[in-house]
Design an enzyme around this catalytic site. Structure first.
Site, PDB file in Angstrom:
ATOM      1  N   SER A  11      29.557  49.411  41.116  1.00 55.38           N
ATOM      2  CA  SER A  11      29.143  49.894  39.953  1.00 55.38           C
ATOM      3  C   SER A  11      29.133  48.835  38.721  1.00 55.38           C
ATOM      4  CB  SER A  11      28.931  51.149  39.578  1.00 55.38           C
ATOM      5  OG  SER A  11      30.496  51.490  39.372  1.00 55.38           O
ATOM      6  N   GLY A  13      31.392  45.216  37.348  1.00 55.15           N
ATOM      7  CA  GLY A  13      32.390  43.871  37.596  1.00 55.15           C
ATOM      8  C   GLY A  13      31.792  42.959  38.902  1.00 55.15           C
ATOM      9  N   ARG A  34      32.958  55.899  41.816  1.00 58.05           N
ATOM     10  CA  ARG A  34      33.573  57.090  41.692  1.00 58.05           C
ATOM     11  C   ARG A  34      32.473  58.009  40.870  1.00 58.05           C
ATOM     12  NH1 ARG A  34      39.757  57.580  40.440  1.00 58.05           N
ATOM     13  NH2 ARG A  34      39.264  59.809  40.686  1.00 58.05           N
ATOM     14  N   ASP A  55      35.306  58.944  46.015  1.00 56.75           N
ATOM     15  CA  ASP A  55      36.754  58.590  45.644  1.00 56.75           C
ATOM     16  C   ASP A  55      37.367  57.950  46.621  1.00 56.75           C
ATOM     17  OD1 ASP A  55      39.362  58.472  45.256  1.00 56.75           O
ATOM     18  OD2 ASP A  55      39.480  60.461  43.991  1.00 56.75           O
ATOM     19  N   SER A  82      35.144  46.334  47.038  1.00 57.89           N
ATOM     20  CA  SER A  82      35.396  46.084  45.771  1.00 57.89           C
ATOM     21  C   SER A  82      36.239  46.963  44.790  1.00 57.89           C
ATOM     22  CB  SER A  82      34.110  45.452  44.958  1.00 57.89           C
ATOM     23  OG  SER A  82      34.521  44.848  43.918  1.00 57.89           O
ATOM     24  N   GLY A  84      38.778  49.031  43.230  1.00 57.55           N
ATOM     25  CA  GLY A  84      40.226  49.052  42.948  1.00 57.55           C
ATOM     26  C   GLY A  84      40.852  49.290  41.474  1.00 57.55           C
ATOM     27  N   TYR A 147      50.816  46.167  42.494  1.00 57.69           N
ATOM     28  CA  TYR A 147      49.357  45.670  42.765  1.00 57.69           C
ATOM     29  C   TYR A 147      49.564  44.633  43.592  1.00 57.69           C
ATOM     30  CZ  TYR A 147      44.924  43.562  41.371  1.00 57.69           C
ATOM     31  OH  TYR A 147      43.608  43.109  41.370  1.00 57.69           O
ATOM     32  N   HIS A 181      35.749  37.333  34.496  1.00 56.38           N
ATOM     33  CA  HIS A 181      35.366  38.370  33.284  1.00 56.38           C
ATOM     34  C   HIS A 181      34.875  39.669  33.824  1.00 56.38           C
ATOM     35  CE1 HIS A 181      34.861  34.527  31.032  1.00 56.38           C
ATOM     36  NE2 HIS A 181      35.682  35.278  30.222  1.00 56.38           N
TER      37      HIS A 181
END
Length: 236
Positions: A11, A13, A34, A55, A82, A84, A147, A181
């Site tokens: 949804s 990026g 989520r 989730d 994707s 994260g 991370y 971005h």
């Protein structure tokens, strides 16, 4: 036959750019986030076929998500992970709950989605998975030890899984972006960080999406990590 594509974190990026590109190629796309309302808005914007909430730190929600995809679109052919989160801090200042969250979402959640997707792909006698990693997983970075561990763990997992499922005509690859971005890079000092990038700029989500599509559609590539960073790794 039209491919069914599940995009977790689809949804916003990079995930949103991937969802849009797959929809433009007339694939059946499920956008998973989520937040269901956010997923619905993104799906409508990019022309996806299904919007779902999940989730990825909760195994039961992942199971329910795949059931919904199968019931509405069919068995999953392509999976893109994707989803994260980022919780930057020096290790001594990192809270235990942040350690658990980072590993649960970035690594364990991806492992679980792959496990569920494999069942569909084995039935289909083929499929492809692309997991979104990070250049930090390759090179490391101050303040991102957990991370980085989650993303490097993703690479090790993906390479091992690629070996496990190759005989079943299922391919597993990783795209490792640099500075892109997205919401995750908001607040970074772009002017100073750009100086580290040989190509002299941050990347756009659409450029990463092209790399994801390439790996999904390349029948003779598996176990590969495709770095999309404008040459940043050369400077790290």
């Amino acid at each position: 036959m039209t491919k069914v594509c599940a995009v977790f974190g689809g949804s916003r990026g990079i995930g949103k750019a991937v969802s849009k590109l797959l929809a433009q190629r007339d694939y059946k796309v499920a956008v998973i986030s989520r937040d269901l309302e956010v997923a619905k808005a993104a799906a409508a914007e990019v022309g996806a076929h299904l919007a779902l909430s999940c989730d990825v730190s909760k195994e039961n929600e992942i199971q329910d998500t795949f059931k919904e995809i199968t019931n509405n679109l069919g068995n999953v052919d392509y999976l893109v992970n994707s989803a994260g989160i980022r919780r930057d801090a020096l290790l001594l200042r990192t809270r235990s709950e942040d350690i658990r969250s980072l590993l649960s979402v970035n690594l364990v959640g991806t492992i679980q989605t792959c496990k569920l997707a494999l069942r569909s792909m084995i039935q289909q006698q083929g499929g492809a998975i692309v997991n979104i990693g990070s250049i930090v997983g390759h090179k490391g970075n101050i303040g991102q030890s957990i991370y980085g561990a989650s993303k490097e763990g993703l690479i090790g997992f993906s390479k091992s899984l690629a070996k496990e499922v190759a005989k079943r005509n299922i391919r597993v690859n990783v795209v490792a972006p640099g500075f892109i971005h997205t919401d995750m890079t908001l607040g970074l000092e772009e002017d100073s960080l750009t100086k580290m990038v040989p190509l002299g700029r941050f990347g756009d989500p659409e450029e990463v999406a092209q790399s994801v599509l390439f790996l999904l559609e390349s029948p003779y590539i598996t176990g590969h990590v495709l770095v999309v960073d404008g040459g940043l790794q050369l400077q790290m």
